[in-house]
Design a protein around this motif. Structure first.
Motif, PDB file in Angstrom:
ATOM      1  N   ILE A 108       0.813  -1.209   0.000  1.00 30.31           N
ATOM      2  CA  ILE A 108       0.000   0.000   0.000  1.00 30.31           C
ATOM      3  C   ILE A 108       0.850   1.264   0.000  1.00 30.31           C
ATOM      4  O   ILE A 108       0.497   2.270  -0.629  1.00 30.31           O
ATOM      5  CB  ILE A 108      -0.967   0.002   1.221  1.00 30.31           C
ATOM      6  CG1 ILE A 108      -1.916   1.214   1.179  1.00 30.31           C
ATOM      7  CG2 ILE A 108      -0.198  -0.035   2.519  1.00 30.31           C
ATOM      8  CD1 ILE A 108      -2.954   1.121   0.095  1.00 30.31           C
ATOM      9  N   ASP A 109       1.999   1.220   0.689  1.00 29.83           N
ATOM     10  CA  ASP A 109       2.852   2.406   0.752  1.00 29.83           C
ATOM     11  C   ASP A 109       3.984   2.377  -0.262  1.00 29.83           C
ATOM     12  O   ASP A 109       4.720   3.362  -0.403  1.00 29.83           O
ATOM     13  CB  ASP A 109       3.415   2.588   2.164  1.00 29.83           C
ATOM     14  CG  ASP A 109       4.234   1.384   2.613  1.00 29.83           C
ATOM     15  OD1 ASP A 109       4.082   0.302   2.017  1.00 29.83           O
ATOM     16  OD2 ASP A 109       5.025   1.540   3.561  1.00 29.83           O
ATOM     17  N   ALA A 110       4.143   1.276  -0.974  1.00 31.10           N
ATOM     18  CA  ALA A 110       5.153   1.184  -2.037  1.00 31.10           C
ATOM     19  C   ALA A 110       4.563   0.370  -3.182  1.00 31.10           C
ATOM     20  O   ALA A 110       4.961  -0.779  -3.419  1.00 31.10           O
ATOM     21  CB  ALA A 110       6.436   0.547  -1.519  1.00 31.10           C
ATOM     22  N   TYR A 132      -3.843  -1.558  -4.567  1.00 30.63           N
ATOM     23  CA  TYR A 132      -3.585  -1.929  -3.182  1.00 30.63           C
ATOM     24  C   TYR A 132      -4.618  -1.221  -2.308  1.00 30.63           C
ATOM     25  O   TYR A 132      -4.791  -0.001  -2.386  1.00 30.63           O
ATOM     26  CB  TYR A 132      -2.163  -1.527  -2.786  1.00 30.63           C
ATOM     27  CG  TYR A 132      -1.090  -2.242  -3.581  1.00 30.63           C
ATOM     28  CD1 TYR A 132      -0.565  -3.449  -3.134  1.00 30.63           C
ATOM     29  CD2 TYR A 132      -0.617  -1.728  -4.780  1.00 30.63           C
ATOM     30  CE1 TYR A 132       0.416  -4.120  -3.867  1.00 30.63           C
ATOM     31  CE2 TYR A 132       0.353  -2.390  -5.517  1.00 30.63           C
ATOM     32  CZ  TYR A 132       0.862  -3.579  -5.054  1.00 30.63           C
ATOM     33  OH  TYR A 132       1.828  -4.251  -5.784  1.00 30.63           O
ATOM     34  N   THR A 133      -5.311  -1.993  -1.435  1.00 27.84           N
ATOM     35  CA  THR A 133      -6.442  -1.479  -0.666  1.00 27.84           C
ATOM     36  C   THR A 133      -6.039  -1.222   0.773  1.00 27.84           C
ATOM     37  O   THR A 133      -5.483  -2.113   1.447  1.00 27.84           O
ATOM     38  CB  THR A 133      -7.617  -2.463  -0.695  1.00 27.84           C
ATOM     39  OG1 THR A 133      -7.945  -2.758  -2.061  1.00 27.84           O
ATOM     40  CG2 THR A 133      -8.841  -1.883   0.005  1.00 27.84           C
ATOM     41  N   TYR A 134      -6.334   0.002   1.252  1.00 25.68           N
ATOM     42  CA  TYR A 134      -6.097   0.313   2.662  1.00 25.68           C
ATOM     43  C   TYR A 134      -7.243  -0.226   3.518  1.00 25.68           C
ATOM     44  O   TYR A 134      -7.023  -0.882   4.534  1.00 25.68           O
ATOM     45  CB  TYR A 134      -5.938   1.829   2.838  1.00 25.68           C
ATOM     46  CG  TYR A 134      -5.761   2.240   4.271  1.00 25.68           C
ATOM     47  CD1 TYR A 134      -4.533   2.061   4.918  1.00 25.68           C
ATOM     48  CD2 TYR A 134      -6.825   2.788   5.007  1.00 25.68           C
ATOM     49  CE1 TYR A 134      -4.369   2.412   6.241  1.00 25.68           C
ATOM     50  CE2 TYR A 134      -6.653   3.153   6.330  1.00 25.68           C
ATOM     51  CZ  TYR A 134      -5.436   2.964   6.946  1.00 25.68           C
ATOM     52  OH  TYR A 134      -5.263   3.310   8.263  1.00 25.68           O
ATOM     53  N   TRP A 185     -10.563   2.323  -0.763  1.00 30.28           N
ATOM     54  CA  TRP A 185      -9.528   3.234  -1.207  1.00 30.28           C
ATOM     55  C   TRP A 185      -8.149   2.670  -0.979  1.00 30.28           C
ATOM     56  O   TRP A 185      -7.976   1.722  -0.216  1.00 30.28           O
ATOM     57  CB  TRP A 185      -9.694   4.598  -0.565  1.00 30.28           C
ATOM     58  CG  TRP A 185      -9.506   4.661   0.935  1.00 30.28           C
ATOM     59  CD1 TRP A 185      -9.608   3.628   1.821  1.00 30.28           C
ATOM     60  CD2 TRP A 185      -9.168   5.819   1.689  1.00 30.28           C
ATOM     61  NE1 TRP A 185      -9.382   4.063   3.115  1.00 30.28           N
ATOM     62  CE2 TRP A 185      -9.109   5.412   3.050  1.00 30.28           C
ATOM     63  CE3 TRP A 185      -8.937   7.139   1.389  1.00 30.28           C
ATOM     64  CZ2 TRP A 185      -8.805   6.297   4.090  1.00 30.28           C
ATOM     65  CZ3 TRP A 185      -8.633   8.014   2.410  1.00 30.28           C
ATOM     66  CH2 TRP A 185      -8.575   7.595   3.744  1.00 30.28           C
ATOM     67  N   GLY A 186      -7.166   3.309  -1.660  1.00 27.63           N
ATOM     68  CA  GLY A 186      -5.784   2.854  -1.534  1.00 27.63           C
ATOM     69  C   GLY A 186      -4.889   3.493  -2.579  1.00 27.63           C
ATOM     70  O   GLY A 186      -5.102   4.654  -2.988  1.00 27.63           O
ATOM     71  N   THR A 187      -3.873   2.760  -3.010  1.00 27.44           N
ATOM     72  CA  THR A 187      -2.932   3.236  -4.032  1.00 27.44           C
ATOM     73  C   THR A 187      -2.921   2.256  -5.194  1.00 27.44           C
ATOM     74  O   THR A 187      -3.421   1.135  -5.090  1.00 27.44           O
ATOM     75  CB  THR A 187      -1.508   3.359  -3.450  1.00 27.44           C
ATOM     76  OG1 THR A 187      -1.082   2.062  -2.976  1.00 27.44           O
ATOM     77  CG2 THR A 187      -1.465   4.366  -2.313  1.00 27.44           C
ATOM     78  N   TRP A 188      -2.335   2.699  -6.332  1.00 24.85           N
ATOM     79  CA  TRP A 188      -2.254   1.844  -7.505  1.00 24.85           C
ATOM     80  C   TRP A 188      -0.918   2.029  -8.214  1.00 24.85           C
ATOM     81  O   TRP A 188      -0.250   3.063  -8.059  1.00 24.85           O
ATOM     82  CB  TRP A 188      -3.410   2.070  -8.479  1.00 24.85           C
ATOM     83  CG  TRP A 188      -3.480   3.482  -9.049  1.00 24.85           C
ATOM     84  CD1 TRP A 188      -4.224   4.507  -8.548  1.00 24.85           C
ATOM     85  CD2 TRP A 188      -2.795   3.981 -10.186  1.00 24.85           C
ATOM     86  NE1 TRP A 188      -4.049   5.638  -9.304  1.00 24.85           N
ATOM     87  CE2 TRP A 188      -3.174   5.341 -10.339  1.00 24.85           C
ATOM     88  CE3 TRP A 188      -1.909   3.450 -11.116  1.00 24.85           C
ATOM     89  CZ2 TRP A 188      -2.686   6.155 -11.351  1.00 24.85           C
ATOM     90  CZ3 TRP A 188      -1.431   4.244 -12.124  1.00 24.85           C
ATOM     91  CH2 TRP A 188      -1.825   5.588 -12.261  1.00 24.85           C
TER      92      TRP A 188
END
Length: 231
Positions: free
Chosen positions: A165-167, A178-180, A223-226
């Motif tokens: 999630i953070d990388a 990547y899901t928080y 939510w999260g990052t991609w």
């Protein structure tokens, strides 16, 4: 021996002699008169010429030493002259060498390049099965549409999605979400706006749309990052 007689001239003889002397004196004076133009620099003694011997306003400024003549008043500024002719045009410069391509390609991004970002799909449902969407745009065009993966919160890395999630990371040709957290969310899909389809992995070369559904009434979000890597 003869006796020398003392001679005493008569008064008339004296007067005649004086007159003769005066006459001879005038003739002598006339005999030494100088003709006009015969006196030059050589005949003049030093300092023989003074102000009374010089005709007024007959000398020039160059006849005086520097600083002897007082400086006159400054004259008025003259009129501006007319503009001169235009100069000859200069030689055209040599064209420079084109620099390297910048970070923003005009076509597809090079293979192996990774793009990253954030995403969130949320809503406030009145009940179950309500839909919420989030648009994910890559900003650059990929050579081919990637395969999408929606990972659950705290999911372990996979060969296709080796990051976190953070990388966030993605293998070539893959798009990893990547899901928080994902409270009150049921199903999650990606959609392709070009053909209006949604499914397990529907994307295009420009991005995708994340679609989530609510489980029950109330707030719901995911939510999260991609990350996506071009192939």
């Amino acid at each position: 021996m003869r006796r020398i007689l003392r001679y005493k001239p008569a008064p008339a003889m004296v007067v005649a002699s004086i007159a003769l002397a005066i006459a001879l004196g005038g003739t002598g004076s006339a005999a030494i008169s100088l003709p006009a133009g015969s006196v030059g620099t050589a005949q003049l003694k030093k300092n023989a010429v003074n102000s009374s011997k010089v005709k007024d306003r007959s000398l020039l400024a160059k006849d005086f030493k520097a600083g002897q003549l007082p400086r006159g008043a400054k004259g008025a500024k003259g009129d501006t002259g007319s503009q001169g002719p235009q100069g000859v045009q200069g030689v055209q410069g040599v064209q420079g060498v084109q620099g390297p391509e910048g970070p923003f390609p005009s076509g597809d991004i090079p293979a192996g390049k990774t793009l990253r970002g954030n995403w969130i799909a949320s809503g406030n449902a009145a009940g179950g099965s309500e839909l919420a969407f989030d648009t994910v745009s890559f900003g650059f065009r990929l050579a081919a549409a990637p395969t999408a993966h929606l990972l659950a919160p705290a999911a372990p890395p996979t060969p296709e999605c080796p990051g976190s999630i953070d990388a966030p990371e993605a293998a070539a040709g893959h798009l990893c979400f990547y899901t928080y957290s994902s409270p009150n969310v049921g199903t999650r899909f990606t959609c392709n706006p070009i053909n209006n389809t949604c499914g397990a992995s529907l994307t295009n070369r420009f991005g995708t749309v994340v679609r989530v559904t609510s489980v029950a009434a109330g707030s719901y979000y995911s939510w999260g990052t991609w990350a996506v890597t071009s192939s």
